[in-house]
Write a protein that holds these residues in place. Structure first.
Motif, PDB file in Angstrom:
ATOM      1  N   GLY B  10       0.631  -1.270  -0.044  1.00 41.01           N
ATOM      2  CA  GLY B  10       0.085   0.032   0.029  1.00 41.01           C
ATOM      3  C   GLY B  10       0.944   1.225   0.034  1.00 41.01           C
ATOM      4  O   GLY B  10       0.761   2.297  -0.875  1.00 41.01           O
ATOM      5  N   ASP B  11       1.967   1.300   0.835  1.00 41.02           N
ATOM      6  CA  ASP B  11       2.609   2.311   0.630  1.00 41.02           C
ATOM      7  C   ASP B  11       3.608   2.926  -0.494  1.00 41.02           C
ATOM      8  O   ASP B  11       3.687   3.728  -0.861  1.00 41.02           O
ATOM      9  CB  ASP B  11       3.811   2.187   2.114  1.00 41.02           C
ATOM     10  CG  ASP B  11       3.003   2.475   3.393  1.00 41.02           C
ATOM     11  OD1 ASP B  11       1.715   2.833   3.354  1.00 41.02           O
ATOM     12  OD2 ASP B  11       3.764   2.112   4.400  1.00 41.02           O
ATOM     13  N   ALA B  12       3.699   1.690  -0.939  1.00 39.01           N
ATOM     14  CA  ALA B  12       4.854   1.746  -2.128  1.00 39.01           C
ATOM     15  C   ALA B  12       3.735   2.589  -3.457  1.00 39.01           C
ATOM     16  O   ALA B  12       4.053   3.092  -4.094  1.00 39.01           O
ATOM     17  CB  ALA B  12       4.907   0.216  -2.725  1.00 39.01           C
ATOM     18  N   SER B  13       2.332   1.935  -3.349  1.00 36.30           N
ATOM     19  CA  SER B  13       1.318   2.472  -4.241  1.00 36.30           C
ATOM     20  C   SER B  13       1.086   3.865  -3.983  1.00 36.30           C
ATOM     21  O   SER B  13       0.978   5.008  -4.933  1.00 36.30           O
ATOM     22  CB  SER B  13       0.155   1.737  -4.043  1.00 36.30           C
ATOM     23  OG  SER B  13      -1.061   2.434  -4.909  1.00 36.30           O
ATOM     24  N   GLU B  14       1.169   4.188  -2.681  1.00 30.93           N
ATOM     25  CA  GLU B  14       0.921   5.623  -2.381  1.00 30.93           C
ATOM     26  C   GLU B  14       2.068   6.577  -2.740  1.00 30.93           C
ATOM     27  O   GLU B  14       1.875   7.599  -3.099  1.00 30.93           O
ATOM     28  CB  GLU B  14       0.859   5.595  -0.799  1.00 30.93           C
ATOM     29  CG  GLU B  14      -0.117   6.949  -0.464  1.00 30.93           C
ATOM     30  CD  GLU B  14      -1.026   6.785   0.711  1.00 30.93           C
ATOM     31  OE1 GLU B  14      -0.789   5.680   1.259  1.00 30.93           O
ATOM     32  OE2 GLU B  14      -1.730   7.455   1.099  1.00 30.93           O
ATOM     33  N   TRP B  15       3.347   5.860  -2.731  1.00 27.66           N
ATOM     34  CA  TRP B  15       4.488   6.991  -2.868  1.00 27.66           C
ATOM     35  C   TRP B  15       4.554   7.014  -4.617  1.00 27.66           C
ATOM     36  O   TRP B  15       4.701   8.087  -5.148  1.00 27.66           O
ATOM     37  CB  TRP B  15       5.800   5.959  -2.522  1.00 27.66           C
ATOM     38  CG  TRP B  15       6.834   6.391  -3.285  1.00 27.66           C
ATOM     39  CD1 TRP B  15       7.737   7.466  -2.579  1.00 27.66           C
ATOM     40  CD2 TRP B  15       7.613   6.261  -4.263  1.00 27.66           C
ATOM     41  NE1 TRP B  15       8.729   7.527  -3.338  1.00 27.66           N
ATOM     42  CE2 TRP B  15       8.807   6.904  -4.356  1.00 27.66           C
ATOM     43  CE3 TRP B  15       7.432   5.521  -5.451  1.00 27.66           C
ATOM     44  CZ2 TRP B  15       9.732   6.861  -5.397  1.00 27.66           C
ATOM     45  CZ3 TRP B  15       8.486   5.431  -6.580  1.00 27.66           C
ATOM     46  CH2 TRP B  15       9.446   6.232  -6.786  1.00 27.66           C
ATOM     47  N   ALA B  16       3.980   6.117  -5.376  1.00 28.07           N
ATOM     48  CA  ALA B  16       3.932   6.027  -6.701  1.00 28.07           C
ATOM     49  C   ALA B  16       2.805   6.756  -7.317  1.00 28.07           C
ATOM     50  O   ALA B  16       2.806   7.774  -8.311  1.00 28.07           O
ATOM     51  CB  ALA B  16       3.989   4.774  -7.287  1.00 28.07           C
ATOM     52  N   TYR B  17       1.761   6.430  -6.977  1.00 29.64           N
ATOM     53  CA  TYR B  17       0.511   6.962  -7.616  1.00 29.64           C
ATOM     54  C   TYR B  17      -0.330   8.281  -6.527  1.00 29.64           C
ATOM     55  O   TYR B  17      -1.050   9.012  -7.246  1.00 29.64           O
ATOM     56  CB  TYR B  17      -0.594   5.974  -7.660  1.00 29.64           C
ATOM     57  CG  TYR B  17      -0.106   4.766  -8.310  1.00 29.64           C
ATOM     58  CD1 TYR B  17       0.126   4.792  -9.837  1.00 29.64           C
ATOM     59  CD2 TYR B  17       0.142   3.716  -7.840  1.00 29.64           C
ATOM     60  CE1 TYR B  17       0.553   3.870 -10.340  1.00 29.64           C
ATOM     61  CE2 TYR B  17       0.442   2.447  -8.461  1.00 29.64           C
ATOM     62  CZ  TYR B  17       0.751   2.628  -9.843  1.00 29.64           C
ATOM     63  OH  TYR B  17       1.233   1.640 -10.598  1.00 29.64           O
ATOM     64  N   GLY B  18       0.162   8.189  -5.336  1.00 26.28           N
ATOM     65  CA  GLY B  18      -0.498   9.332  -4.544  1.00 26.28           C
ATOM     66  C   GLY B  18      -1.951   8.432  -3.692  1.00 26.28           C
ATOM     67  O   GLY B  18      -2.715   9.091  -3.433  1.00 26.28           O
TER      68      GLY B  18
END
Lengths: 513, 497
Positions: B10-18
């Protein structure tokens, strides 16, 4: 000299069968193949009135032919003719020349395919104001009401889009058959009617065969596909010559016109094959008689192989029957088969009773959502609303619009060009009118067929989504223009899985059934 | 510190996509709810509506509160039975997106007006991203949406009016989309500004009020369909936008739309490759996100996380924080993790750890729902790819007409008349869509190592059959007319808007 000319005619006929066209014809050939129609007189009247006429459409629509046919009486040094817009490197050069002629009131005829004409009209109308009229005419060739377009100026320039012209009409086909199967094909080669060209031409001259061929081709005009004059001429030349310049005096059934009629390449051949394979052309009595005849003619050793062996014979026999029904004498006329082509739609399109057609259509549309309904007096509007990609679980309706707010409209040519060409619309329109708004549902043959098929009560989940989408979008547009109470109403909900419909009345925040 | 794979995912997704693109349940209607609540600034809590639309098999009408039942004046003896039957049918209107549950939490009713916009918990950050695209378009789109949503003339609003009109109205929790840490997604050349511009164009096609009302739910669908497409394109292009500049490609991820009408031809194969490429790009984006997150968490520290250190932590079952109770399963999880780590070819220990974590996230045994899963599931739910369904395979890009409609409206303004080739060029340059209409199609595909193979039965099926199929689709929408000499003009008629 005469002999040489006529021997060339035979070659020319074979060339046409292979797709040759008007620009390469000698003047006498052009005159000989020309099929006189109302357009000839219309063009001459326009030239006499000092107008410029733009003939547009697809390649093969006969634009060039019409220009070349005018040049004897209206010489090019006095009139402006544009035979081929594509010869100009860019539109600028062409438009500059055209503008000069236009400003000097030089009448003329211009042949410009509709794509380039549209591009010119949209890109250069600022610089050449006369193109605004061209653009407006292009957009208003077809109208639903004669008073729909009163602003477009047809005074100095007239655009005629030959895309809209009916080619497969009784009159044009008959004249074309007379032209090609007559002197043109028969003379200049002395085979006493024994070569395939003379044989086929003579057959086509026989009154009954000609009538059947004309009927058959006229029926093809009911398919929604544009057929050009060139397509028709190529077809007729092919069924006479098979595209062969050399006469075949010892020939088999493959060179018979009734087989050639389904074997060539081109729009008319495609339609002919489509028609031949159509279930409408199946007739139990005719087919069984023809099959019996074919069985007698075919030779087969093993009964199990019979159908494979007989079928080609049967196909040939049926092709022959379509045109030579009287000669085959099986007690049935081929034209009785021709009549069944989408009779319902054609009847609807040509229907004399506006009110009757409208009521029938309203009933069909209502029946799409509520099978077995007989409501004709008002159209019930349905809404399907969801964000995912899947058919609706439920449809909702709370509005009905009285039939008086709808009109059945048949598209027609603009009055200014109505005398120029024949036009048969491929659709009618159910038009909703409300003050300034006009919303149309185009009733095409396929939509009409889809609505009619519902008599068989096809389950909702098996229906064609595209058809439903078309109808629902029309209804949604109407809903936008209708004003109803936001507090009260009778709302119907249709469960599309079970077909169940619940109806509730909402008033004063209370539900009643 | 033990790694929670789901958290890293989830955090990786947030880092890349917001946003966390890691939701199994994300549906277009969730996105719609968030977009609309953010445009309106308010939501409703229609308790009675949810009681009424609960399945009668779970809450029979006999158990409904008397105040609610009092709204139904039915004749006859069996009022509860009648009510059950009515509820059974009427609930489908709001469950048309298959996201209506017994409680408001997590539900997302199919909505035509603000009465059905609730404080939904699903798809919030994704919805904010799409709302942000709209808000940045500097168009009238939000005011047009507000007019539409606060109008209650549509039949669905009238149908449920007695149950919702007095429902408590409260402020929506409106938050701006937080841009990802990875980069500035609105920088020149990136896809997001084109999506924003798309919303600006789409806005011009939306209806204005007519005789005091805007009863035209089709516009709501258009706005959501374009949002769904925007999400797909944004996620598909992220990796190329945030990777090292020297490796970045100059064009968008190609999306070959299959308009050939079947699945057994070179164009359909290329469309399948594009679908796979989007998946691979999204997975690569996750890898970059995992790298960033592991770095932030201190896993780059080789004094603790050298090869021996990592293996020891695996051995000691300390590296991962697994949500398991069975010792046997925990052992299998760690063994699998170790196999992946040991087999990874990277030289650098940190790279190997990043690769191992990324690969583990994309393995079903760790029960993580990745952005790849999300975009693929969302793609068929929104009508961008086919076939639909969780068990389908070999999906291709084949948008519903309603999706294509929204896409075309996003690149053509109301007064414009452009050629079909120009439309194809715009679609390719702005969104990476390829249908066979431009000279650059093959170069574009080549850049992404996708080829349209030769066909033994037809010449250049991309530029011929597929382009013709696309042309017909645009004509069927009423957006184009075909002229002679291969000229097809695209314009949006007034009655389409």
């Amino acid at each position: 000299m005469t002999t040489q000319r006529k021997s060339t005619d035979k070659n020319f006929l074979a060339n046409l069968a292979r797709g040759g066209f008007a620009e390469s014809l000698a003047p006498h050939q052009r005159r000989q193949i020309h099929i006189g129609t109302d357009l000839d007189k219309y063009l001459e009247d326009a030239l006499d009135d000092g107008k410029q006429v733009i003939l547009t459409g697809n390649p093969g629509d006969g634009k060039t032919q019409h220009i070349l046919m005018r040049q004897d009486e209206y010489p090019p040094d006095e009139y402006y003719y544009l035979l081929d817009a594509s010869e100009y490197a860019d539109y600028g050069e062409l438009l500059s020349e055209w503008n000069e002629k236009f400003q000097n009131d030089v009448p003329g005829v211009l042949a410009i395919n509709d794509g380039p004409l549209y591009e010119m009209a949209t890109s250069y109308s600022d610089k050449y104001p006369f193109l605004q009229s061209v653009q407006s005419q292009l957009q208003n060739q077809i109208v639903y009401d004669d008073d729909e377009d009163e602003e477009t100026d047809f005074d100095e320039i007239i655009v005629i889009d030959l895309n809209n012209r009916d080619v497969l009409t009784h009159r044009i086909i008959t004249r074309a058959v007379d032209n090609f199967a007559g002197e043109f094909a028969l003379e200049g080669h002395d085979h006493s009617g024994t070569c395939h060209i003379q044989h086929n031409a003579k057959k086509l001259q026989e009154e009954r065969i000609k009538e059947n061929l004309v009927d058959f081709l006229t029926q093809l005009g009911n398919y929604e596909r544009h057929v050009t004059v060139r397509d028709l001429l190529n077809y007729l030349c092919y069924i006479i010559t098979a595209g062969l310049k050399d006469c075949q005096t010892n020939f088999g059934p493959e060179l018979e016109y009734y087989n050639l009629a389904f074997e060539g390449n081109g729009a008319v051949f495609d339609l002919a094959r489509r028609r031949f394979q159509s279930p409408d052309l199946v007739h139990p009595f005719v087919d069984s008689r023809l099959w019996a005849i074919s069985e007698q003619e075919a030779e087969f050793a093993d009964r199990d192989e019979a159908s494979e062996v007989v079928e080609p014979h049967f196909n040939q026999k049926k092709r022959q029957f379509l045109f030579e029904d009287e000669m085959l004498d099986i007690g049935y006329e081929s034209r009785s088969l021709f009549q069944s082509l989408q009779y319902d739609f054609i009847n609807h399109r040509n229907g004399m009773s506006q009110e009757g057609s409208k009521e029938q259509l309203v009933k069909l549309l209502n029946g799409y959502f509520l099978p077995n309904t007989s409501k004709r007096s008002e159209l019930q509007l349905w809404l399907s609303h969801r964000y995912r990609s899947r058919s609706s679980l439920a449809l909702v309706s709370r509005t009905s619009v009285p039939k008086s707010q709808f009109k059945i409209q048949r598209p027609r040519l603009h009055p200014a060009i109505r005398d120029a060409i024949g036009y048969t619309p491929g659709h009618t329109a159910l038009t909703y009118t409300n003050r300034e708004s006009k919303i149309r549902l185009s009733i095409t043959r396929s939509l009409y067929r889809a609505l009619g098929a519902l008599d068989a009560d096809i389950p909702y989940t098996l229906r064609n989504r595209d058809v439903e989408q078309q109808i629902l979008e029309f209804m949604e547009e109407i809903e936008y223009h209708e004003t109803h109470s936001e507090e009260t109403g009778t709302v119907a909900v249709k469960d599309t899985e079970t077909g169940r419909v619940e109806e509730v009345d909402i008033n004063n925040d209370i539900y009643r059934r | 510190m033990a790694l929670k794979l789901n958290t890293i995912n989830g955090d990786a997704s947030e880092w890349a996509y917001g946003f966390k693109a890691t939701s199994r349940s994300l549906k277009p209607v969730h996105v719609a709810q968030v977009m609309f609540s953010h445009s309106l600034g308010h939501v409703h809590s229609p308790e009675e509506l949810f009681q009424f639309t609960e399945k009668p098999s779970k809450t029979p009408s006999s158990e409904l509160p008397s105040e609610l039942k009092g709204r139904f004046e039915f004749g006859g003896q069996e009022k509860d039975e009648q009510l059950d039957q009515l509820r059974q049918t009427l609930r489908k209107v709001l469950a048309n997106d298959n996201a209506l549950y017994s409680s408001q939490q997590g539900s997302a009713p199919t909505c035509t007006s603000d009465w059905f916009i609730i404080n939904t918990t699903a798809g919030v950050t994704v919805g904010r991203f799409i709302h942000d695209l709209m808000a940045r378009s500097e168009s009238k789109i939000e005011s047009k949406l507000e007019s539409q949503l606060t109008d209650h003339h549509d039949s669905i609003s009238v149908l449920f009016r007695p149950l919702v009109k007095d429902a408590p109205k409260e402020s929506a929790t409106v938050k701006s989309w937080e841009e990802p840490d990875a980069d500035n997604p609105f920088a020149d050349g990136k896809v997001t500004p084109k999506l924003t511009e798309g919303y600006g164009n789409l806005s011009k096609h939306l209806k204005d009020s007519y005789a005091g009302s805007v009863n035209y739910p089709r516009d709501l669908r258009r706005v959501v369909k374009f949002g769904a497409f925007s999400l797909y394109v944004f996620m598909g292009n992220r990796h190329n936008e945030i990777r090292d500049d020297e490796n970045a490609r100059e064009t968008r991820v190609p999306l070959v739309l299959n308009y050939t009408g079947d699945r057994d031809n070179p164009v359909a194969d290329a469309s399948l490759e594009c679908y796979d490429t989007v998946g691979a790009e999204v997975q690569s984006t996750s890898r970059l996100g995992v790298r960033a997150e592991l770095d932030t968490r201190g896993y780059k520290d080789t004094s603790e996380y050298d090869e021996d250190g990592i293996l020891q932590k695996i051995e000691d079952k300390e590296l991962l924080d697994l949500n398991r109770t069975s010792d046997e399963k925990i052992k299998e999880d760690f063994d699998t993790f170790r196999y992946i780590f040991e087999g990874d070819p990277a030289n650098d220990e940190f790279d190997r750890l990043v690769n191992t974590v990324t690969d583990a996230i994309h393995q079903s045994r760790y029960k993580t729902y990745t952005p790849v899963d999300t975009i693929q599931t969302f793609g068929w739910r929104a009508g961008i790819i086919k076939p639909r369904g969780n068990r389908a395979n070999e999906r291709r890009l084949s948008p519903d007409p309603s999706v294509l409609e929204a896409i075309v409206l996003s690149v053509v303004t109301p007064s414009e008349q452009i050629s079909l080739q120009d439309l194809c060029q715009r679609l390719r340059q702005r969104y990476g869509i390829i249908v066979g209409g431009t000279d650059q199609d093959r170069d574009h595909l080549d850049e992404w190592d996708i080829s349209v193979g030769a066909s033994t039965v037809e010449s250049d099926p991309l530029s011929n059959r597929n382009y013709e199929g696309f042309k017909q689709a645009v004509i069927d929408l009423g957006f184009a007319r075909e002229y002679a000499d291969g000229v097809t003009i695209v314009s949006i008629p007034n009655n389409a808007t």
